[in-house]
Enzyme design. Structure first.
Site, PDB file in Angstrom:
ATOM      1  N   ASN A 111      99.080  75.800 -44.200  1.00  0.00           N
ATOM      2  CA  ASN A 111      98.226  75.678 -42.960  1.00  0.00           C
ATOM      3  C   ASN A 111      98.148  73.911 -42.899  1.00  0.00           C
ATOM      4  O   ASN A 111      98.334  73.518 -43.683  1.00  0.00           O
ATOM      5  CB  ASN A 111      97.008  76.345 -43.119  1.00  0.00           C
ATOM      6  N   HIS A 113      95.460  71.125 -41.457  1.00  0.00           N
ATOM      7  CA  HIS A 113      93.998  71.247 -41.034  1.00  0.00           C
ATOM      8  C   HIS A 113      93.500  69.558 -40.756  1.00  0.00           C
ATOM      9  O   HIS A 113      94.172  68.495 -41.614  1.00  0.00           O
ATOM     10  CB  HIS A 113      93.077  71.409 -42.270  1.00  0.00           C
ATOM     11  N   SER A 140      95.407  67.079 -43.465  1.00  0.00           N
ATOM     12  CA  SER A 140      96.011  67.726 -44.679  1.00  0.00           C
ATOM     13  C   SER A 140      96.967  69.248 -44.394  1.00  0.00           C
ATOM     14  O   SER A 140      96.470  69.670 -43.500  1.00  0.00           O
ATOM     15  CB  SER A 140      94.780  68.155 -45.570  1.00  0.00           C
ATOM     16  N   LEU A 148      88.303  79.668 -47.154  1.00  0.00           N
ATOM     17  CA  LEU A 148      88.887  78.937 -46.031  1.00  0.00           C
ATOM     18  C   LEU A 148      89.059  77.559 -45.970  1.00  0.00           C
ATOM     19  O   LEU A 148      88.308  76.851 -46.470  1.00  0.00           O
ATOM     20  CB  LEU A 148      87.849  79.283 -44.940  1.00  0.00           C
ATOM     21  N   ASP A 149      90.140  76.896 -45.673  1.00  0.00           N
ATOM     22  CA  ASP A 149      90.598  75.432 -45.768  1.00  0.00           C
ATOM     23  C   ASP A 149      90.432  74.958 -47.294  1.00  0.00           C
ATOM     24  O   ASP A 149      90.310  73.961 -47.434  1.00  0.00           O
ATOM     25  CB  ASP A 149      89.849  74.629 -44.909  1.00  0.00           C
TER      26      ASP A 149
END
Ligand code: GRF
Length: 225
Positions: A111, A113, A140, A148-149
């Site tokens: 992912n 972010h 990042s 989450l994240d």
């Protein structure tokens, strides 16, 4: 010697898809991936237009009307796996994923972010960065885990906060850097240089990444290659 097969990659989006576009452009410029499909939970996502323009298969799987998060994620995984991807990329995919889904793609799910994680997980990161008085903000790329994240961070880009910055101006500068770090991390993963160990630690070229790599450090040595 024949070049190795490019890694089959699926990109999940919900919106404009500028990170998707960066990946499409990078593939065209030699990133060793083949984006096999782009999947959106939002039928109107502009990223779908970008994908079609690049001749990439698109699918929409709306979450609306889906009985539960688990049902949606099962349907999503079925759809993804029809394309037999080796890499799955979240690029502005605005949904929280179930632990079962995350486990299914462990070590091959990334992912991006818009903050210097672990700072500013969640939404509205640019506004929150300005409110906090931070002088440096950024983006990042991380492996996705249940938190989450919160998964291990692979590479970051730092962006100075300038006097007079508004969330939009700061977001635009961060986004430019996102477009550099996502293809970089994807290249490492596609080339088999980046792994997530059973111990939960990311490794690059066999070395534990005890802190994220910085774009600023990556740019200099690659010049002129
Ligand atoms: C980016 O800021 C990304 O970091 C976040 O969602 C945004 C997506 O932008 N996860 P785009 O759709 O790639 O333009």
């Amino acid at each position: 010697m024949t070049a190795p097969e490019p890694a089959r990659c699926i990109v999940l989006i919900s919106g404009g898809g500028t990170n998707l576009q960066a990946l499409i452009d990078a593939e065209r410029d030699g990133l060793p991936v083949r984006i096999a499909a782009v999947i959106s939970n939002e039928p109107q996502a502009y990223g779908l237009v970008r994908a079609r323009a690049a001749g990439i298969a698109t699918r929409v799987l709306s979450h609306r009307g889906c009985a539960s998060r688990d049902d949606y994620d099962r349907a999503l995984a079925r759809l993804i796996d029809e394309f037999r991807p080796t890499i799955l990329l979240l690029a502005g995919f605005m949904r929280i994923l179930t632990p079962r889904f995350v486990a299914h793609y462990r070590g091959r799910l990334l992912n991006i972010h818009p903050s210097l994680l672990p700072d500013l997980r969640g939404l509205h990161t640019h506004r929150r960065a300005l409110e906090s008085g931070a002088r440096v903000h950024g983006a990042s790329v991380h492996f996705v885990t249940d938190e989450l994240d919160g998964g291990p961070v692979i590479v970051q880009a730092r962006v100075p906060v300038l006097p007079g910055d508004q969330p939009e101006t700061l977001a635009a500068r961060v986004l430019q850097r996102e477009h550099l770090i996502y293809p970089l991390a994807v290249r490492w993963l596609a080339e088999g240089r980046l792994t997530l160990g059973d111990d939960g630690l990311p490794r690059l070229d066999g070395q534990i990444l005890d802190r994220p790599r910085l774009l600023e450090d990556e740019e200099a040595p690659t010049e002129g290659r």
